[in-house]
Scaffold this active site. Structure first.
Site, PDB file in Angstrom:
ATOM      1  N   HIS B 117      89.702 -56.438 -46.470  1.00  0.00           N
ATOM      2  CA  HIS B 117      89.395 -57.831 -46.786  1.00  0.00           C
ATOM      3  C   HIS B 117      90.268 -58.670 -45.848  1.00  0.00           C
ATOM      4  O   HIS B 117      91.362 -58.253 -45.484  1.00  0.00           O
ATOM      5  CB  HIS B 117      89.767 -58.070 -48.249  1.00  0.00           C
ATOM      6  CG  HIS B 117      89.470 -59.444 -48.765  1.00  0.00           C
ATOM      7  ND1 HIS B 117      90.191 -60.567 -48.392  1.00  0.00           N
ATOM      8  CD2 HIS B 117      88.528 -59.878 -49.636  1.00  0.00           C
ATOM      9  CE1 HIS B 117      89.700 -61.622 -49.035  1.00  0.00           C
ATOM     10  NE2 HIS B 117      88.703 -61.241 -49.788  1.00  0.00           N
ATOM     11  N   ASP B 209      96.590 -53.183 -50.713  1.00  0.00           N
ATOM     12  CA  ASP B 209      95.808 -54.258 -51.322  1.00  0.00           C
ATOM     13  C   ASP B 209      95.055 -53.651 -52.497  1.00  0.00           C
ATOM     14  O   ASP B 209      94.072 -52.935 -52.307  1.00  0.00           O
ATOM     15  CB  ASP B 209      94.825 -54.835 -50.286  1.00  0.00           C
ATOM     16  CG  ASP B 209      93.892 -55.881 -50.884  1.00  0.00           C
ATOM     17  OD1 ASP B 209      93.024 -56.382 -50.153  1.00  0.00           O
ATOM     18  OD2 ASP B 209      94.010 -56.189 -52.094  1.00  0.00           O
ATOM     19  N   GLN B 212      90.848 -54.897 -55.667  1.00  0.00           N
ATOM     20  CA  GLN B 212      89.629 -54.328 -56.244  1.00  0.00           C
ATOM     21  C   GLN B 212      89.906 -53.114 -57.113  1.00  0.00           C
ATOM     22  O   GLN B 212      89.055 -52.680 -57.878  1.00  0.00           O
ATOM     23  CB  GLN B 212      88.658 -53.912 -55.121  1.00  0.00           C
ATOM     24  CG  GLN B 212      88.097 -55.070 -54.318  1.00  0.00           C
ATOM     25  CD  GLN B 212      87.215 -55.990 -55.149  1.00  0.00           C
ATOM     26  OE1 GLN B 212      86.600 -55.580 -56.115  1.00  0.00           O
ATOM     27  NE2 GLN B 212      87.164 -57.242 -54.769  1.00  0.00           N
ATOM     28  N   LYS B 235      90.718 -61.282 -60.892  1.00  0.00           N
ATOM     29  CA  LYS B 235      89.728 -60.225 -60.716  1.00  0.00           C
ATOM     30  C   LYS B 235      89.780 -59.230 -61.873  1.00  0.00           C
ATOM     31  O   LYS B 235      88.939 -58.326 -61.942  1.00  0.00           O
ATOM     32  CB  LYS B 235      89.949 -59.486 -59.390  1.00  0.00           C
ATOM     33  CG  LYS B 235      89.567 -60.325 -58.160  1.00  0.00           C
ATOM     34  CD  LYS B 235      89.308 -59.439 -56.956  1.00  0.00           C
ATOM     35  CE  LYS B 235      89.485 -60.175 -55.637  1.00  0.00           C
ATOM     36  NZ  LYS B 235      88.328 -60.997 -55.257  1.00  0.00           N
ATOM     37  N   CYS B 375      84.216 -61.747 -46.822  1.00  0.00           N
ATOM     38  CA  CYS B 375      85.555 -61.741 -46.223  1.00  0.00           C
ATOM     39  C   CYS B 375      85.865 -60.394 -45.604  1.00  0.00           C
ATOM     40  O   CYS B 375      86.999 -59.897 -45.693  1.00  0.00           O
ATOM     41  CB  CYS B 375      86.628 -62.091 -47.259  1.00  0.00           C
ATOM     42  SG  CYS B 375      86.389 -63.696 -47.994  1.00  0.00           S
TER      43      CYS B 375
END
Lengths: 123, 420
Positions: B117, B209, B212, B235, B375
């Site tokens: 991302h 990261d 998600q 999220k 993104c």
């Protein structure tokens, strides 16, 4: 189901775009793109004595941007090139006859943006 | 499939009848308990945290600290002091990139993957530019898996792109990698990659990261052995405006702050300032107090449903969608990522139909999906696409939502499919 955006005339111009395809003997060319979605349109025009004799478009885009380009090129045939500069988003909306949300406005106005950038092709 | 009736816990479904929300990968819906907790703060103990001595300030401080502890447990971190609250995952990653800038030596390189991302791509690209180091990229296969082994690497626009084995070497100062792709849904084998990276350079800084991944799967930062990890509350059913940066205590200790101001100093004189210890060092100014306080309700809610149970539910629905769409559209649909993948994300393109048109027509049927590059432009460029459509599933989605999506896409095909 009533599609507010994808009305008959829009779908018609999208499925069978008028004036689609580059012009080999174009005197002027103008391009615009929307980096957010990758729509990119090129206007090809034959301009004589300051008047747009013939105008075509090429490129890729969503249904709205293609339909807008098709409608616009239909409208601009026979128009003085100077008049294009004076065209506004209102004129484009009047052509499109659909309610454009802020997100889709760039799609609807991309063709006009490209037309406004029409300049003499380097031969 | 065990019946999950979560819609009743989300007030939005009372106000938006028939909403088919399939964009949780962008931002998830918020359960009533989280909103109530925010309201409770504003209505009963609205005060600053860690600053006042009066009773409502003490309560705000305690609630805020309790979330820090809750998040530390959620990540299986050693200590709550390793938890920094930011505005979102993007800011968390930027804080690390900015903080590392002075310690990146020329002649080194920083490595990311081609499917990151932008939040975990751009900060490192820009850091490399600023420090004059090389920017390198780990490539991926068409099925969304990273290229790990082999010597293959080549230059693309001055950037070395290749297998992890080829681009990560003893001069790699930073490795920034996703725990789960927001387009493919794939989950790289982090432990394996991290071990390989540490072998190449024992001093390497590894940042993950987890934006998600955190909503769906257990994260154990000690087991992972990364140095930093970032994710966002919004999220995972939490409020907007809250992100988390986890950092190994030893790494946070030496990291200078990006944002400076109130609440993060030891001493300020005319000529100089000393900063306080982590985590407060990275929390200058008044934070999103209500958001942080309420975030622990989101974690509690998720844990009550069961992270695994919720994820299995989402995966099953995504799997149904993939199966039905493949059956109906055949080779007119390209589903991004492996055909047998198990994630809750379904990214796809329909031949001859622009992703924006897909999303717009579905929107007219109250179906919310995402269209664009999500993104992840480098990812789409590699696939030769300008964008794709993406449907993502969460615990409040149902089989009816899958049916609505499939029927909706059939309608899209009917409306916009080229007649020829």
């Amino acid at each position: 189901m009533n599609d507010a955006l994808y009305q008959e005339h829009i779908l018609d111009h999208y499925q069978s775009p008028r004036n689609f395809g580059a012009l080999d003997n174009a005197t002027h060319i103008g391009a615009a793109m929307n980096p957010l979605c990758g729509d990119d349109l090129v206007m090809h025009a034959i301009v004589r004595d300051g008047v747009v004799e013939k105008i075509h478009f090429s490129g890729n885009g969503c249904a709205i941007s293609i339909a807008a380009a098709s409608l616009l090129t239909e409208r601009l045939g026979g128009t003085p090139k100077k008049a294009i500069k004076k065209m506004t988003s209102e004129d484009m909306l009047a052509l499109l006859k659909i309610p454009l949300s802020p997100v889709r406005m760039k799609c609807g106005f991309l063709a006009l943006e490209a037309a406004k950038k029409l300049s003499l092709k380097a031969s | 499939m065990k019946s999950m009736d979560a819609k009743k816990d989300f007030t939005i479904f009372e106000n938006q009848k028939g909403l088919v929300y399939l964009d949780s990968a962008a931002s998830s819906l918020t359960p009533r308990v989280v909103v109530d907790k925010m309201r409770e703060y504003y209505d009963t103990y609205r005060a600053s945290e860690s600053r006042g001595l009066y009773s409502i300030a003490e309560r705000a401080t305690a609630e805020y600290a309790a979330t820090r502890k809750s998040v530390a447990e959620f990540l299986h971190a050693k200590s709550a002091d390793e938890i920094v609250f930011t505005r979102n995952a993007t800011e968390a990653i930027n804080v690390v990139a900015a903080g590392l800038a002075d310690n990146i030596s020329q002649g080194g390189n920083v490595v990311v993957t081609r499917m990151e991302h932008h939040a975990n791509f751009i900060p490192w690209q820009q850091l490399a530019k600023k420090t004059g180091t090389d920017f390198r990229v780990i490539d991926f296969y068409e099925n969304g898996e990273l290229v790990l082994a082999g010597d293959d690497a080549s230059q693309e626009s001055g950037v070395l792109v290749g297998s992890a084995a080829a681009v990560v070497d003893k001069n790699t100062q930073v490795l920034a990698i996703t725990a789960a792709s927001n387009v493919f849904g794939t989950t790289p084998p982090l432990k394996e990659i991290i071990a390989m990276a540490r072998e190449a350079n024992p001093g390497i800084v590894i940042i993950v990261d987890a934006a998600q991944a955190a909503p769906h799967r257990k994260i154990d930062v000690q087991e992972l052995d990364c140095d930093f990890l970032a994710f966002s509350a919004h999220k995972m059913l939490g409020p907007t405006g809250v992100g988390v940066l986890w950092g190994k205590a030893s790494r946070l200790e030496t990291l200078p702050p990006l944002i400076v101001g109130g609440g993060m100093i030891e001493d300020v004189t005319l000529a100089a300032t000393t900063f306080t210890d982590p985590p407060q060092r990275f929390e200058a100014g008044t934070p999103n107090i209500a958001g942080v306080i309420a975030f622990k309700e989101a974690i509690k809610y998720l844990q009550k449903v069961g992270l695994d149970t919720a994820y299995k539910h989402s995966q099953t629905l995504a799997g149904m969608a993939r199966e039905q769409l493949t059956k109906i559209f055949g080779d007119e649909i390209q589903i991004l990522g492996a055909a047998d993948q198990k994630s809750a994300i379904v990214s796809f393109t329909l031949r001859g139909i622009h992703a924006h048109d897909v999303a717009a027509i579905l929107a007219e049927r109250n179906i919310a999906i995402r269209a664009g590059h999500h993104c992840a432009q480098p990812l789409h460029d590699k696939l030769g696409l300008t964008g794709s459509a993406r449907a993502s599933f969460s615990l409040y989605n149902t089989e009816k939502d899958v049916t609505a999506l499939v029927d909706g896409l059939a309608h899209v095909k009917k409306t916009l499919g080229k007649k020829s």
